[in-house]
Write a protein that holds these residues in place. Structure first.
Motif, PDB file in Angstrom:
ATOM      1  N   PHE A  33     -15.045  -7.827   2.774  1.00 12.91           N
ATOM      2  CA  PHE A  33     -14.614  -6.639   3.463  1.00 12.91           C
ATOM      3  C   PHE A  33     -15.892  -6.046   3.919  1.00 12.91           C
ATOM      4  CE2 PHE A  33     -11.405  -7.757   0.616  1.00 12.91           C
ATOM      5  CZ  PHE A  33     -10.420  -6.796   1.119  1.00 12.91           C
ATOM      6  N   ARG A  35     -13.240  -1.235   9.954  1.00 10.40           N
ATOM      7  CA  ARG A  35     -12.431  -1.661   8.265  1.00 10.40           C
ATOM      8  C   ARG A  35     -10.918  -1.958   7.910  1.00 10.40           C
ATOM      9  NH1 ARG A  35     -17.305   0.232   7.199  1.00 10.40           N
ATOM     10  NH2 ARG A  35     -18.857  -1.126   5.319  1.00 10.40           N
ATOM     11  N   ASP A  38     -14.745   0.037   0.188  1.00  7.91           N
ATOM     12  CA  ASP A  38     -14.482  -1.597   0.197  1.00  7.91           C
ATOM     13  C   ASP A  38     -13.657  -2.224  -0.894  1.00  7.91           C
ATOM     14  OD1 ASP A  38     -15.064  -1.782   3.034  1.00  7.91           O
ATOM     15  OD2 ASP A  38     -17.433  -2.507   2.783  1.00  7.91           O
TER      16      ASP A  38
END
Length: 389
Positions: free
Chosen positions: A155, A173, A232
């Motif tokens: 991530f 993201r 994340d």
């Protein structure tokens, strides 16, 4: 061929699980710790190593490395850590790329690191399958102790920034998370079709990528997730819940911000590398205080060099600095032994000086957390591989 029996006589044993045992012996037979105690009786054919006045610890374990994939002294073009051509590459296997002749393996032994997990890099959302290997040997197939050991996922900055430069997804993201979900959903569908075909006796065309993800979906293999920022980490947990899969956190830099949740969920964290510069945005909040906070709130914490980001022989330095920052010394040692073994799922074999465990042992002339101490003897699976007079 059986290995020669060895007795380590009269050492101070940092067992990790049973505290410190003074003036104690360790009997090793066939690469396994057979007995522990004072004044053990042995037969004449047992080789005796007098370690009186020395400290003995388990071999160290680095739970997250790229050793043999990014080789010492080789140009960047020779690296085999990232297949940065497609964000979804779960079918890649590190054992097909590890070079056991990378001189970093010698460095590992000189630093007391006897076992490592090797993982693909973090360029891709799904990077491939990792392996747990010994650091002593010249044939990778004989060094492997568990394969696959996990599925690498990533991530944050690495995958989104790399593919943004290529004008490809993921560039955000959101896309990293969506692409991972898409791959897992596709593997779920594939698994159902495969099961149905097997039940009906029909032929079925196999797919390497989706096949590789089935053990993850079946909770047989953890998703080992590269994540630094707290947001994340939370996305990773969210996706793990959606698909009911097991995860470990690799790095966990901002884990202190959500330490209560990580402790509650018992999500293991391989913290580090912690002795580099803050070279990117995700590392801006990295500190030893953050690691100490995770430990004090009950997060399952171990340390990693992320070799070659930090040279692998400096793994013990992470434990030393952690102790200096406030983690009790035995717990700091545990973070590169038993906690690391638990992180990689090898705690029944490695990580402490206990009867029945693999005889990976280190002999020191002083406190292993003191940088002035010297590593005198390295034993890997009952074999003396380094001995300094």
């Amino acid at each position: 061929m059986s290995k020669k029996s060895i007795l380590l006589r009269g050492g101070t044993l940092f067992t990790i699980t049973q505290g410190i045992l003074e003036k104690s012996d360790i009997l090793v037979e066939d690469g396994i710790i057979k007995d522990i105690g004072e004044g053990l009786s042995i037969s004449n054919d047992v080789k005796v190593l007098d370690v009186t006045g020395c400290m003995v610890t388990p071999g160290f374990i680095d739970p997250h490395t790229h050793i043999g994939l990014i080789e010492e002294g080789y140009p960047e073009d020779e690296e085999s850590v990232n297949e940065a051509t497609n964000p979804i590459t779960p079918h890649l296997r590190v054992i097909d790329a590890i070079n056991p002749y990378d001189r970093a393996f010698d460095d590992a032994l000189l630093g007391g690191v006897t076992t490592v997990q090797v993982l693909p890099g973090s360029a891709n959302v799904l990077g491939g399958q990792g392996a747990i290997i010994k650091t002593y040997g010249k044939i990778i197939d004989r060094m492997v102790r568990k394969f696959p050991s996990g599925m690498k996922a990533a991530f944050g900055e690495n995958p989104k920034n790399l593919y943004r430069k290529k004008d490809r997804s993921p560039a955000t993201r959101m896309a990293v998370a969506a692409i991972l979900r898409e791959a897992l959903m596709s593997a779920q569908d594939y698994g159902r079709k495969k099961t149905e075909a097997e039940r009906e006796g029909k032929t079925f065309d196999r797919d390497m990528k989706r096949e590789a993800l089935l053990p993850v979906l079946n909770q047989e293999l953890p998703l080992r997730i590269h994540a630094h920022r707290a947001d994340d980490i939370l996305t990773a947990i969210r996706i793990a819940d959606e698909f009911n899969i097991k995860i470990t956190l690799e790095h966990g830099t901002e884990g202190d911000k959500i330490a209560d949740l990580l402790a509650e969920r018992q999500i293991p964290v391989a913290y580090g590398p912690a002795i580099t510069s803050r070279s990117k945005l995700e590392l801006q909040n990295r500190s030893w205080e953050g690691a100490v906070k995770q430990f004090r709130q009950g997060v399952h914490l171990c340390f990693t060099t992320d070799h070659p980001v930090v040279p692998i022989n400096h793994l013990v330095l992470h434990a030393s600095l952690a102790a200096s920052a406030g983690i009790p010394p035995n717990d700091a040692l545990a973070a590169i032994t038993i906690k690391a073994a638990e992180h990689i799922g090898m705690e029944n074999q490695l990580g402490s000086i206990d009867k029945g465990k693999v005889a990976d042992l280190l002999v020191w002339d002083g406190d292993p957390l003191n940088y002035m101490s010297h590593l005198l003897i390295v034993i890997v699976e009952g074999e003396v591989v380094i001995r300094r007079d």
